[in-house]
Scaffold this active site. Structure first.
Site, PDB file in Angstrom:
ATOM      1  N   LYS A   1       0.754  -1.140   0.017  1.00 27.54           N
ATOM      2  CA  LYS A   1       0.036  -0.048  -0.097  1.00 27.54           C
ATOM      3  C   LYS A   1       0.883   1.287   0.005  1.00 27.54           C
ATOM      4  O   LYS A   1       0.608   2.318  -0.809  1.00 27.54           O
ATOM      5  CB  LYS A   1      -0.828  -0.145   1.233  1.00 27.54           C
ATOM      6  CG  LYS A   1      -2.037  -1.019   1.067  1.00 27.54           C
ATOM      7  CD  LYS A   1      -2.999  -0.604   2.424  1.00 27.54           C
ATOM      8  CE  LYS A   1      -2.365  -0.612   3.832  1.00 27.54           C
ATOM      9  NZ  LYS A   1      -2.119  -2.269   4.205  1.00 27.54           N
TER      10      LYS A   1
ATOM     11  N   ARG B   1      -9.699   1.738   8.332  1.00 24.17           N
ATOM     12  CA  ARG B   1      -9.767   0.387   8.754  1.00 24.17           C
ATOM     13  C   ARG B   1     -10.774  -0.123   9.386  1.00 24.17           C
ATOM     14  O   ARG B   1     -10.713  -1.508   9.941  1.00 24.17           O
ATOM     15  CB  ARG B   1      -8.516   0.463   9.663  1.00 24.17           C
ATOM     16  CG  ARG B   1      -6.924   0.352   8.745  1.00 24.17           C
ATOM     17  CD  ARG B   1      -5.655   0.438   9.525  1.00 24.17           C
ATOM     18  NE  ARG B   1      -4.682  -0.573   9.360  1.00 24.17           N
ATOM     19  CZ  ARG B   1      -3.698  -0.080   8.905  1.00 24.17           C
ATOM     20  NH1 ARG B   1      -3.660   1.192   8.442  1.00 24.17           N
ATOM     21  NH2 ARG B   1      -2.431  -1.019   8.921  1.00 24.17           N
TER      22      ARG B   1
ATOM     23  N   ARG C   1      11.075  -7.293   5.022  1.00 20.17           N
ATOM     24  CA  ARG C   1      10.933  -5.945   5.282  1.00 20.17           C
ATOM     25  C   ARG C   1      11.522  -5.656   6.660  1.00 20.17           C
ATOM     26  O   ARG C   1      12.081  -4.747   6.632  1.00 20.17           O
ATOM     27  CB  ARG C   1       9.726  -5.183   4.851  1.00 20.17           C
ATOM     28  CG  ARG C   1       9.764  -3.905   5.087  1.00 20.17           C
ATOM     29  CD  ARG C   1       8.336  -3.155   4.684  1.00 20.17           C
ATOM     30  NE  ARG C   1       7.290  -3.338   5.639  1.00 20.17           N
ATOM     31  CZ  ARG C   1       6.048  -3.144   5.511  1.00 20.17           C
ATOM     32  NH1 ARG C   1       5.566  -2.681   4.255  1.00 20.17           N
ATOM     33  NH2 ARG C   1       5.173  -3.274   6.495  1.00 20.17           N
TER      34      ARG C   1
ATOM     35  N   ARG D   1      11.325  -2.197  11.392  1.00 14.36           N
ATOM     36  CA  ARG D   1      10.186  -1.492  11.877  1.00 14.36           C
ATOM     37  C   ARG D   1       9.897  -2.457  13.341  1.00 14.36           C
ATOM     38  O   ARG D   1       9.845  -3.622  12.991  1.00 14.36           O
ATOM     39  CB  ARG D   1       9.028  -1.595  11.033  1.00 14.36           C
ATOM     40  CG  ARG D   1       8.701  -0.165  10.236  1.00 14.36           C
ATOM     41  CD  ARG D   1       7.764  -0.358   9.070  1.00 14.36           C
ATOM     42  NE  ARG D   1       6.589  -0.842   9.684  1.00 14.36           N
ATOM     43  CZ  ARG D   1       5.064  -0.550   9.143  1.00 14.36           C
ATOM     44  NH1 ARG D   1       5.392   0.117   7.812  1.00 14.36           N
ATOM     45  NH2 ARG D   1       3.995  -0.974   9.216  1.00 14.36           N
TER      46      ARG D   1
ATOM     47  N   ARG E   1      -1.313  -8.298  13.153  1.00 15.22           N
ATOM     48  CA  ARG E   1      -1.931  -7.486  12.080  1.00 15.22           C
ATOM     49  C   ARG E   1      -2.728  -7.969  10.848  1.00 15.22           C
ATOM     50  O   ARG E   1      -3.747  -7.347  10.388  1.00 15.22           O
ATOM     51  CB  ARG E   1      -0.916  -6.840  11.501  1.00 15.22           C
ATOM     52  CG  ARG E   1      -0.115  -5.748  12.464  1.00 15.22           C
ATOM     53  CD  ARG E   1       1.220  -5.347  11.882  1.00 15.22           C
ATOM     54  NE  ARG E   1       0.902  -4.302  10.720  1.00 15.22           N
ATOM     55  CZ  ARG E   1       2.018  -4.023   9.976  1.00 15.22           C
ATOM     56  NH1 ARG E   1       3.048  -4.633   9.939  1.00 15.22           N
ATOM     57  NH2 ARG E   1       1.706  -3.251   8.803  1.00 15.22           N
TER      58      ARG E   1
END
Ligand code: AMP
Length: 191
Positions: A19, A93, A132, A138, A149
């Site tokens: 996204k 969301r 990632r 992160r 998530r």
């Protein structure tokens, strides 16, 4: 040059579907302001604001930050804008967020243009996010958070696809392929 009209494009999809990357590209291509609630929250965390301190624990657990906080953030950005030309990344969301967005846009005399949902297989996405995590570090990209998530997406966000389908605004896009391929698919489904 004639003024451009209102345009509000939503970019939706499960975590890891790309996204953020696509949002940046689509915003440039269509001359829209990109608004990412995840980026806004990360900026608060980085700046150590009160909101950031509260949000960090929630984000690290892979849960959703309360609707009123998110809606307030988006509202102030939209109300401050000269033109309603936005690409919304990661918002709405929840159904409460979607309803608030519709109400807010109605107050501003406009509505959602299209909701683009990037689609991809969960296992493929979890693999991508773990990669990632190594690259970007992160703090919400560890395996447990990633799985949560994904579960939160299926439980709270995926039902929104039906909401936008019902409004005739849903555009499904296959998220598997190169970044360029996915960008081109998004271009094709937008008016
Ligand atoms: P993102 O970068 O969009 O994946 O967002 C990272 C995290 O920020 C999410 O896992 C949530 O904890 C929080 N977040 C971002 N956008 C929202 C939203 N619209 N509603 C609730 N929480 C959000």
């Amino acid at each position: 040059m004639a003024a451009k009209g209102n345009e509000v494009v939503l970019l939706m999809g499960p975590p890891g579907a790309g996204k953020g990357t696509q949002a940046a590209r689509v915003a440039v291509a269509r001359d829209l302001t990109k608004l990412s609630t995840g980026d806004m929250l990360r900026a608060h965390v980085g700046a150590g604001t009160e909101l950031g301190r509260r949000a960090k624990a929630i984000m690290d657990a892979g849960e959703l930050v309360p609707d009123d906080v998110i809606i307030g953030m988006v509202r102030s950005e939209l109300e401050a804008a000269d033109a309603i030309r936005f690409l919304l990344d990661g918002f709405p969301r929840t159904s409460a967020q979607a309803a608030s967005l519709d109400a807010l846009l109605a107050e501003l005399g406009t509505s959602v243009t299209a909701a683009v949902a990037i689609q991809a297989d969960d296992d493929e996405l979890v693999r991508r996010m773990l990669k990632r995590a190594q690259e970007e570090g992160r703090s919400d990209d560890n395996e447990e958070t990633i799985r949560n998530r994904m579960a939160v997406y299926h439980r709270q966000t995926k039902p929104l696809l039906d909401y936008y389908r019902g409004q005739g605004k849903l555009r499904l896009v296959d998220g598997i392929g190169s970044v360029d391929e996915v960008t081109e698919r998004i271009r094709q489904v937008l008016p």
